[in-house]
Structures are given as structure tokens and as C-alpha cells.
Design an enzyme around this catalytic site. Structure first.
Site, PDB file in Angstrom:
ATOM      1  N   GLY A   6       0.799  -1.222   0.000  1.00  0.00           N
ATOM      2  CA  GLY A   6       0.000   0.000   0.000  1.00  0.00           C
ATOM      3  C   GLY A   6       0.829   1.268   0.000  1.00  0.00           C
TER       4      GLY A   6
ATOM      5  N   LYS B 122      -1.643   4.305  -6.350  1.00  0.00           N
ATOM      6  CA  LYS B 122      -2.107   4.552  -7.709  1.00  0.00           C
ATOM      7  C   LYS B 122      -3.412   5.351  -7.739  1.00  0.00           C
ATOM      8  CE  LYS B 122      -0.061   0.127  -8.558  1.00  0.00           C
ATOM      9  NZ  LYS B 122      -0.319  -1.316  -8.487  1.00  0.00           N
TER      10      LYS B 122
ATOM     11  N   GLU C 198       5.045  -6.350 -10.832  1.00  0.00           N
ATOM     12  CA  GLU C 198       5.267  -4.906 -10.928  1.00  0.00           C
ATOM     13  C   GLU C 198       6.720  -4.578 -11.252  1.00  0.00           C
ATOM     14  OE1 GLU C 198       1.736  -3.160  -8.127  1.00  0.00           O
ATOM     15  OE2 GLU C 198       3.737  -3.162  -7.259  1.00  0.00           O
TER      16      GLU C 198
ATOM     17  N   GLU D 112       7.936  -5.970  -7.311  1.00  0.00           N
ATOM     18  CA  GLU D 112       7.186  -6.910  -6.465  1.00  0.00           C
ATOM     19  C   GLU D 112       6.087  -7.608  -7.251  1.00  0.00           C
ATOM     20  OE1 GLU D 112       4.623  -5.571  -3.373  1.00  0.00           O
ATOM     21  OE2 GLU D 112       3.875  -3.886  -4.487  1.00  0.00           O
TER      22      GLU D 112
ATOM     23  N   ARG E 122      -2.823 -11.531  -6.179  1.00  0.00           N
ATOM     24  CA  ARG E 122      -4.284 -11.387  -6.013  1.00  0.00           C
ATOM     25  C   ARG E 122      -4.829 -10.585  -7.187  1.00  0.00           C
ATOM     26  NH1 ARG E 122      -4.047  -6.000  -5.090  1.00  0.00           N
ATOM     27  NH2 ARG E 122      -2.284  -5.260  -3.877  1.00  0.00           N
TER      28      ARG E 122
ATOM     29  N   VAL F  54      -7.013  -3.715  -7.930  1.00  0.00           N
ATOM     30  CA  VAL F  54      -8.021  -2.672  -8.142  1.00  0.00           C
ATOM     31  C   VAL F  54      -8.146  -2.351  -9.638  1.00  0.00           C
ATOM     32  CG1 VAL F  54      -8.540  -0.245  -7.717  1.00  0.00           C
ATOM     33  CG2 VAL F  54      -7.618  -1.648  -5.860  1.00  0.00           C
TER      34      VAL F  54
END
Ligand code: ADP
Length: 446
Positions: free
Chosen positions: A164, A237, A275, A287, A291, A294
Site C-alpha cells: 500500500g 495509484k 510490478e 514486487e 491477487r 483494483v
């Protein structure tokens, strides 16, 4: 195939999974906290079960409460959405040992990807380029100083279990490195229950470009292209688009292949994101998010592949219904995240009742949101209340479509980030595709 799925999440992603289940003729059971009682998405599921009070620790993060709900509801599988327990290997393990399928990768893959220094080791093994940095966590000040001398300042201190965009610190010299190490470790411990940190060379103004991957349980892995997520506020983001204005076909091909190699290295199945930071013609792994993300609708819009339905099918043991060469990319897609935040008060959360609500529509416009008029946004959770996704045949058309859709969007009663998004979509550097991860913080400073 599964008959009943429990959704261990809330808000727009709970709604997104309910919709996928409905189209697959699978019953959906959604859990909710007391703060979400009566929330609009609950009525769209086949059943809803209260799992505790408002604080996440006692509801959306409570493994015993969620497993009890799954047992009462007699489901075959759990979809964790994003955030909350979605990358919690212990949760995945408990689900599977309770004979409930966890819709996500294996426990081992979650473990190896969740720990960022292990993920980097796996990437190295798969021949994926990395940002220079420490080999694994740094244990002492002396070791940190040694690494910093080797890679050169500025360096970035990152939490091994971070996420996050939190807990990162830039150090420009030995003194700031020593000072920031201590506070970074304390912050990481408080936020993630793990004080370990590692170091990376701090790239000045890179682009964040990530690759969507999808794998089945038979070892097949494909990539579904990239998303450029460089428009960020404090490493989070805000706008994502694909194709990335920064990639040429050669770089795109190399990054896609690198992502697939890494996925195969760890035996990845399900949906995931690899990423990277891009600088010039070079790319560096940072990283993996193990999952759904968004910004997944950007990829869905471009490829016509439903990622949530794919996650469910693969978790049920089905093979991927397409090969890499079958994946086609059409036009240009863009997503804006709409947050209930007050841009005039340092983006402080702005919960409360939505008095009036009108979502945009028309050709090439998709709105994924649980918001509506009369909905009261609770203060307890993430401030994102919706995502606006557009599709155009070209980037120029996508930008024009996004501008008019943002202008149509009405959300009254609370403060939102809509005015900021409208401003970005009219910024000449953004329009030219000329931006880095520092774009938004620089724009806000002017
Ligand atoms: P998190 O898991 O907390 O989101 P990430 O590793 O994904 O952390 O990084 C989030 C963002 O932080 C990136 O998109 C980028 O903007 C910035 N960032 C991360 N690593 C670096 C780096 N080495 N140099 C410059 N910026 C970085």
C-alpha cells in the site's frame, strides 16, 4: 465447478465478485461488518452474513469469524478480493485445511511473493532484472551503510512485508540513512507486524508499469499485457492506463516474458501482477501482487477477458481457455479511482452520506462502484468509492471520453477526488503521455 462462493470483502470488489458469480450461475454469500449493515451490494448476493463489529480486525480480518461464516453458509470456495486477507498465507492455509478452496495462488506462492526480499530472490533466479539493492533484509546499520556505498545514494528503505505504498523512506546520505532505518523499522513493525527492511537504489522519476498474469493449475501461464500506473499520490495509484505510453513493442515483449518466467519459477496459478519500474529502455522488478488488483478492469477492457471469472474457473481446476497467442489487445483503456477524500484538506478521508449520485454512461464507459444516492460511507475502511473505466480506439479518444465521463459524474454530500482527476485529464504533460511516478506530487505542489 463451485456451487457457492463466500466473498470475504466489501464495497466495489465484493460487488465485482457477486457479478462474476451471477454470470457463472454460482451462488454468492457475502460477509459484512456492522458498519456495512444494509449496504447496497449485500442485497445483490444470494446471502449475507454479519461477521462482527466495524473495526476490520474484528470482522474483515478475523480468520475465525470468516471461516465460521463459510462453514455456516456451506460454501465450496472463498474469494478474498484485494486488501484484507487476500495475501495472507495463513488464511489461505486455513481455508484449504477446512476443505474450502481459496481463490488465489498456492500457499507457497503467496509466501514467496508476500515477502518482498524472497520475491526478489525468485525474480533473480528467473533471470528477471532487479533494482540494485541489498540481498535480502538488512540487519544492522553497518550493513545498510555498506549496501548504500555499493549502490550509491539516494537509496530507498522498504519494508519486507510492506504494501500500500506505506513505510518507504528515501535517504540521501549516511546520516539520513541511519536516522531513517530506525523509524522505518518501527513503522514496518507497527503496520505489518514485521520490522525487517531492505534497501533499493532510489530511481528518480521512473514509471510504474506492471504486467497482468494468469495461470492455471496445469502449469500454463499467460500474460495479459501491461498497465501504466505512474499517476500516484504518495506511492498509491490514482490513474492507470494501457497500453503504456512509455513502452515500445520490444520492451513490452521482454517485460511480458519476464513476468511469465517469474510466475513459472514459483508455480503460480490464478491472477497476479508482476510490478516493474521502467526507466528509459530498462525495466526493473519490484514486487508481485498475488491477487486481483483494483486496476484489473483496464486489462479486461483491452482484452475482453473477465479476470474474476477466470480466477474462479482456474481455482476450480479448469484449464485456461486460451493461449498466449490468442490474447488480443484492442484500443486504449484508462481507469480513474474515485476516492471519498478532501483534496483541500490534504486528502483526508471524507466519509458521510452521499446526497445525490449520477454515474456517467455511454459508449466505452464502465463504472465499478457500490455507491448510490443515500449510501452512507463508513469511516472505518479504505476511501475508494468507485472506479471509472473508459475504452477508446486510440489514447486520444480514451482521454476525451474520460474527460466527458468525469464531467458527467455527480457525487454530492461528500468530498471526492473528482476535481483532481478532471485537472489531470486536462494537463498537457499527461495528455502527451509524458509523466513519471512523481507527476502528481509535483502537480499538487504547484
Ligand atoms: P507497495 O507494495 O507498498 O505498494 P511497491 O514496491 O509496489 O510498494 O512500490 C510502490 C511505489 O513506490 C512504486 O510504484 C513507485 O512509485 C515507488 N517505488 C518503489 N520502489 C522504488 C524505487 N526503487 N525507486 C523509486 N521509486 C520506487
Amino acid at each position: 465447478m463451485f456451487k457457492r462462493i463466500l466473498i470475504a470483502n466489501r464495497g466495489e470488489i465484493a460487488l465485482r465478485v457477486i457479478r462474476a458469480c451471477r454470470e457463472l450461475d454460482i451462488e454468492s454469500v457475502v460477509v459484512y461488518s456492522k458498519a456495512d449493515a444494509g449496504a447496497p451490494w449485500l442485497g445483490l448476493a444470494d446471502d449475507a452474513i454479519c461477521i462482527g463489529p466495524a473495526p476490520s480486525a474484528q470482522s474483515y480480518l478475523s480468520i475465525p469469524n470468516i471461516i465460521s461464516a463459510a462453514e455456516i453458509a456451506n460454501v465450496d470456495a472463498i474469494h478474498p478480493g484485494y486488501g484484507f486477507l487476500s495475501e495472507n498465507e495463513h488464511f489461505a492455509e486455513v481455508c484449504r485445511s477446512s476443505n474450502i478452496e481459496f481463490i488465489g495462488p498456492s500457499v507457497d506462492a503467496i509466501h514467496r511473493m508476500g515477502n518482498k526480499s524472497e520475491a526478489k530472490a525468485a525474480a533473480k533466479k528467473a533471470g528477471v532484472p532487479l533494482v540494485e539493492g541489498s540481498d535480502g533484509p538488512v540487519a544492522s546499520e553497518a550493513q545498510a551503510l555498506e549496501v548504500a556505498r555499493r549502490i550509491g545514494y539516494p537509496v530507498l528503505i522498504k519494508a519486507v512485508s510492506g504494501g500500500g505504498g506505506r513505510g518507504m523512506r528515501v535517504a540521501h546520505n549516511d546520516i539520513s540513512l541511519v536516522n531513517s532505518m530506525m523509524s522505518a523499522q518501527a513503522e514496518a513493525d507497527a503496520a505489518f507486524g514485521d520490522p525487517s527492511v531492505y534497501l533499493e537504489r532510489y530511481l528518480e522519476g521512473p514509471r510504474h508499469v506492471e504486467i497482468q498474469i494468469l495461470g492455471d493449475r496445469r502449469g500454463e501461464v499467460v500474460h495479459l499485457g501491461e498497465r501504466d500506473c505512474s499517476i500516484q499520490r504518495r506511492h498509491q495509484k490514482v490513474i492507470e492506463e494501457s497500453p503504456s505510453p512509455a513502452l515500445n513493442p520490444d520492451l513490452r515483449k521482454k517485460m511480458g516474458r519476464a513476468a511469465v518466467r517469474l510466475a513459472k519459477e514459483v508455480g503460480y496459478h490464478g491472477a497476479g501482477t508482476v510490478e516493474f519500474l521502467v526507466q528509459g529502455k530498462e525495466f526493473f522488478f519490484i514486487e508481485v501482487n498475488a491477487r486481483i488488483q483494483v486496476e484489473h478492469p483496464v486489462t479486461e477492457t483491452l482484452t475482453d477477458i473477465d479476470l474474476v471469472k477466470s480466477q474462479i474457473l482456474v481455482a476450480a481446476g479448469e484449464p485456461l481457455p486460451f493461449k498466449q497467442d490468442d490474447v488480443e489487445f484492442r484500443g486504449h483503456a484508462m481507469e480513474c479511482r474515485i476516492n471519498a477524500e478532501d483534496p483541500d484538506r490534504g486528502f483526508a478521508p471524507s466519509p458521510g452520506r452521499i446526497e445525490a449520485y449520477a454515474a456517467p454512461g455511454g459508449l466505452g464507459v464502465r463504472v465499478d462502484s457500490h455507491a448510490r444516492a443515500g449510501y452512507r460511507i463508513p469511516p472505518n475502511y479504505d476511501s475508494m468509492i468507485g472506479k471509472l473505466i473508459v475504452h477508446g480506439t486510440t489514447r486520444d479518444e480514451a482521454i476525451r471520453r474520460m474527460r466527458r465521463a468525469l464531467d458527467e459524474y455527480v457525487i454530492d454530500g461528500i468530498k471526492t477526488t473528482l476535481p483532481l482527476l478532471r485537472r489531470v485529464l486536462r494537463n498537457s504533460y499527461f495528455v502527451a503521455g509524458d509523466y513519471s511516478t512523481r507527476f502528481l506530487d509535483q502537480l499538487l505542489a504547484t
